[in-house]
Design an enzyme around this catalytic site. Sequence first.
Site, short mmCIF file in Angstrom:
data_model
loop_
_atom_site.label_atom_id
_atom_site.label_comp_id
_atom_site.label_asym_id
_atom_site.label_seq_id
_atom_site.Cartn_x
_atom_site.Cartn_y
_atom_site.Cartn_z
N ASP A 34 54.80 41.47 -3.85
CA ASP A 34 54.25 40.28 -4.53
C ASP A 34 54.56 38.99 -3.77
O ASP A 34 54.52 37.91 -4.34
CB ASP A 34 54.77 40.20 -5.97
N HIS A 238 48.51 41.19 23.88
CA HIS A 238 48.99 40.68 22.60
C HIS A 238 50.38 41.22 22.26
O HIS A 238 50.65 41.63 21.14
CB HIS A 238 47.98 40.99 21.48
N ASP A 255 52.83 32.91 26.00
CA ASP A 255 51.57 32.40 25.45
C ASP A 255 51.90 31.93 24.04
O ASP A 255 52.07 32.74 23.13
CB ASP A 255 50.53 33.51 25.45
N ASP A 266 47.15 26.04 22.55
CA ASP A 266 47.18 27.42 23.04
C ASP A 266 47.49 27.37 24.54
O ASP A 266 46.60 27.10 25.34
CB ASP A 266 45.81 28.05 22.75
N HIS A 345 39.85 40.28 30.00
CA HIS A 345 39.40 39.31 29.00
C HIS A 345 38.56 38.22 29.64
O HIS A 345 38.48 38.13 30.87
CB HIS A 345 40.59 38.74 28.23
N HIS A 349 38.01 30.15 25.58
CA HIS A 349 37.35 30.12 24.27
C HIS A 349 37.38 28.70 23.75
O HIS A 349 38.19 27.87 24.21
CB HIS A 349 38.04 31.08 23.29
N HIS A 356 40.59 30.67 18.19
CA HIS A 356 39.32 31.05 18.80
C HIS A 356 38.27 30.38 17.93
O HIS A 356 37.81 30.93 16.93
CB HIS A 356 39.15 32.57 18.83
N GLU A 380 41.88 30.18 30.94
CA GLU A 380 43.03 31.08 30.97
C GLU A 380 42.80 32.38 31.73
O GLU A 380 42.87 33.46 31.17
CB GLU A 380 43.47 31.41 29.54
N TYR A 384 46.49 41.46 35.51
CA TYR A 384 47.47 42.35 34.87
C TYR A 384 47.41 43.70 35.58
O TYR A 384 46.41 44.42 35.45
CB TYR A 384 47.14 42.52 33.38
N ARG A 408 49.23 35.08 33.54
CA ARG A 408 48.14 34.30 32.95
C ARG A 408 48.57 32.84 32.96
O ARG A 408 49.76 32.54 32.76
CB ARG A 408 47.84 34.76 31.51
N GLU A 410 47.22 29.25 31.22
CA GLU A 410 46.25 28.78 30.22
C GLU A 410 46.49 27.32 29.86
O GLU A 410 47.61 26.95 29.49
CB GLU A 410 46.36 29.65 28.95
N1 GLY Z 1 46.80 33.39 22.45
C1 GLY Z 1 45.46 33.65 22.18
C2 GLY Z 1 44.61 33.35 23.32
O1 GLY Z 1 45.09 32.95 24.34
O2 GLY Z 1 43.43 33.42 23.23
MN MN Z 2 46.84 31.87 24.55
MN MN Z 3 43.61 31.28 24.48
#
Ligand code: GLY
Ligand code: MN
Ligand code: MN
Length: 436
Positions: A34, A238, A255, A266, A345, A349, A356, A380, A384, A408, A410
């Site tokens: 709950d 992730h 990240d 981000d 990827h 975005h 996103h 970004e 990898y 990465r 970003e």
């Molecule tokens: N951390 C989510 C992305 O980079 O899109």
């Molecule tokens: Mn990110």
């Molecule tokens: Mn991102």
Amino acid sequence: MQAEYRQRREALMSKIGNGTAIFRSAPMAVMHNDVEYAYRQDSDFLYLTGLNEAEAVAVLAPHHQEHKFILFVQPKDITKEVWSGYVTGVDAAKSIYGADEAYPINELNEKLPQYLSNADRIYYRFGRDKSFNQTVLNHYQRLLRVYPKRGIGPTAIQDTCTILDSMRMVKTESELALMRKAADIAVEAHNLAFEIAKPGVYEYEIQAEMERIFRKHGALGPAYPSIVASGANSCILHYIENNRQMQDGDLLLIDAGCSYDYYNSDITRTFPVGGKFTEEQKILYELVLSAQKQAIAQVKPGNAYNLIHDTALRVLVEGMVELGILKGEVDKLIEEEKYKPYYMHRTGHWLGLDVHDVGVYQHGEDNPLILQPGQVLTVEPGIYIVPGAKPAEEQPQVDQKWMGIGIRIEDDVLVTATGCEVLTKGVDKELQDMER
Ligand code: GLY
Ligand code: MN
Ligand code: MN
């Protein structure tokens, strides 16, 4: 701020003619049994009303004689509020949030039809709240059944995305102020992480310090589960367990961004935990950085959105061919997506109320989305070399020396009148600045 919400509603209403738009608040999310997560409003709902409350419905009915903006909200009830916090209530829905009319949410089914019955269509984004989706359908079908007799009423449900997403995609000055704040806070957190990361420290300790910075500055918290990924964890896009003890020789990929007044940042940075890159780490880092910088250089009004990804991808694939990670002709490798085991990827975005954020990236394959001032996006690229990943068909096995390297970089980038502004430029990314 209320004036800006009103402007947004008016802009939306000017585009829906004789339609009626319905917006549902986000459902509460359960953590366990709950216990619920802290409430976070649906972004469309927030964008148009500023009201951060569950069990609410906003209706925009530009053709209605008396009421253009109607709110259904939880009624005041102090015995309930003493447990779960104050709610706005019906009266304040009008006086504070500017509704022309407001009702308790339990009157929705009774009161909604008067705002739908003379509309020619319903604008609604089918969402996570399945029972509310069904409510909208029920109202629609009831009106459709009597349509022949009345000769008026909604004969279509159109997704609100066709109108609202392009509005949300271009940020106003007040939205940009919040995004800058979200960016600045995350910049500070990343700079702190860079200072405190060293061999022997656990990933979660870095996470804790970064999230402390978020809250210390009044951010709601992380914009998404923070990723603090050392060693081969950096290859898991992730990775959120964040429970490994970092070792000398590791790269650390972080990240993490925050949500400030519902607007998000981000940021990703990757650096050597022990202060010095290995030769292989350095080579791949420079390649990703070069891809990112060249992609950012394409962020300017008039350029196609896809050019950002295409630019980064070409740099990465050319580099991987030079290093022997990929083999063949660059154009063909790109066309046949042979790079996918190492770059799976897209290069970014839209960013805003959602991490996103909403908005299309192209209008069909041959019709690019052209960048315009006020849009905010991430850039970004990454590489990898996932241990155990299979090369694409007809591609070489990757030399062991590259294994487990994940990188990465970003940044959050605003399209300006003349080019772009990197909102997150306060965190270093040049090669020499990543070593200590
Ligand atoms: N951390 C989510 C992305 O980079 O899109
Ligand atoms: Mn990110
Ligand atoms: Mn991102």
